[in-house]
Enzyme design. Sequence first.
Site, short mmCIF file in Angstrom:
data_model
loop_
_atom_site.label_atom_id
_atom_site.label_comp_id
_atom_site.label_asym_id
_atom_site.label_seq_id
_atom_site.Cartn_x
_atom_site.Cartn_y
_atom_site.Cartn_z
N LYS A 80 66.96 49.14 -18.25
CA LYS A 80 68.01 48.87 -18.64
C LYS A 80 68.35 47.16 -19.07
O LYS A 80 68.08 46.62 -18.27
CB LYS A 80 69.19 49.47 -17.52
CG LYS A 80 70.67 49.68 -18.01
CD LYS A 80 71.72 49.95 -16.96
CE LYS A 80 73.01 49.86 -17.18
NZ LYS A 80 73.87 49.84 -17.00
N SER A 156 76.59 53.94 -17.12
CA SER A 156 76.44 52.62 -18.44
C SER A 156 74.20 52.73 -18.57
O SER A 156 74.41 51.96 -19.62
CB SER A 156 76.78 51.68 -17.94
OG SER A 156 75.97 51.24 -16.99
N SER A 180 76.80 54.88 -12.54
CA SER A 180 76.50 54.15 -14.09
C SER A 180 74.35 54.91 -13.81
O SER A 180 74.31 53.98 -15.25
CB SER A 180 76.55 53.02 -14.54
OG SER A 180 77.83 52.43 -14.49
#
Length: 469
Positions: A80, A156, A180
Amino acid sequence: MTELTELTAVRLVEGYRKGEFSPVDVVQATLRRAEEVQPAVNAFVRVEADEALAQARESAERWQRGEPAGLVDGVPVSVKDILLMRGGPTLKGSKTISPEGRWDEDAPSVARLREHGAVFVGRTTTPEFGWKGVTDSPQAGVTRNPYDLSRTSGGSSGGSAAAVALGAGPLSLGTDGGGSVRIPGAFCGIFALKATYGRVPLYPASAFGTLAHVGPMTRDAADAALMMDVISGPDPRDWSQLGPVNGSFVDGLAGGVRGLRVAYSPSLGGQVAVQPGVAAAVRRGVEGLAALGAYVEEADPDFTDPVEAFHTLWFGGAARVTQRLGPDQRALLDPGLREICDAGARSSALDYLAAVDVRMELGRRMGLFHETYDVLVTPTIPITAFEAGAEVPRGSGHRRWTGWTPFTYPFNMTQQPAATVPVGTDETGLPVGLQIVGARHADALVLRTAHALYEAGVAGIAPPSRQRS
């Protein structure tokens, strides 16, 4: 060799050991898959093909010598774009971060994967600074759901979830400050674990403080256990890390759930309206635990929605992230992020400490709850994926993403381990996640419970149809 992209990390390592295929074969197939799905889904900020192939060749030579570097040598991994990874910029979904700079340091979890020979195929998308439960940003645009391109991947860590679901690497590193890894894991039909806070070291420290966790996003619980055996290693840069792990998470998968005390809370005591298709799939998953010998009782944890306290903590962290930005840079921010930053800046230190008091009381209540129950099971999200590009479902009446994630953020406040397990689909074919929450430090138990569901065929859903540009 597109079938290689459907194999788990555990199976890839086995294949390398037996000489069935090489890391070069696997990484080439993974890169082709990433290139194929990227135009439609937008899971990656960038794919690093040349670097990945060079790492794969080095891995292949180690396997040929019978000297793998570690537990995941040659396995494709994505990261990420919140976590530092040397060799390229970490932009965090923001136009306010310059790509210029040295970028010569790995985050602890990235460093551990590198030491174990993982092959880094690319950086995955995130909302700006990871601030919300869906993945779209001014810097990278909208990330879409592998099962329905009109819908969100969640967030996220939405790019990571989409990449894993679509076969663009079996392992991904995500972060979780309010759900997330679990939100996109549920929406995209994969496994994801938010480990106990401090179990996976984090550096630099998050502006969201001790709400922020790092966790594996994988095909199944066995892959997550393998990844945890790698990324749980200590790192002196994290002042709040936990001590060394006793034993192996992989070894801890055995044993099943017979005799496990399971509390099943379908709606947190009626506080949450859950879509019928979600409720039905989660109930089937719970029935699967009972069939495996767990003692299941419908019971709700003793707390009311702590959303206002969470907002105080979360919005304050967002304000801290953007504190040094000038007017021109602030104008580049996601408008929703600007709003919560303004709200966070208006909170006082006493407001913040009052929210910490709520958090500590919540932790006390959950500690007592786990004196009676080994794990808590809930839906991960009360809904399935909604339209892409929106923070909240149209017509829901919610103002912020926390309105539709009431099962996730409380357990960031308590720092407990929590995982999402895919347990079916709703009537439209969209994935549904079941959440397993353990007491603090009971990460191995959460993984074992999830693994039992996979072993029994209760967990896991068919992969999405291959998306093409």
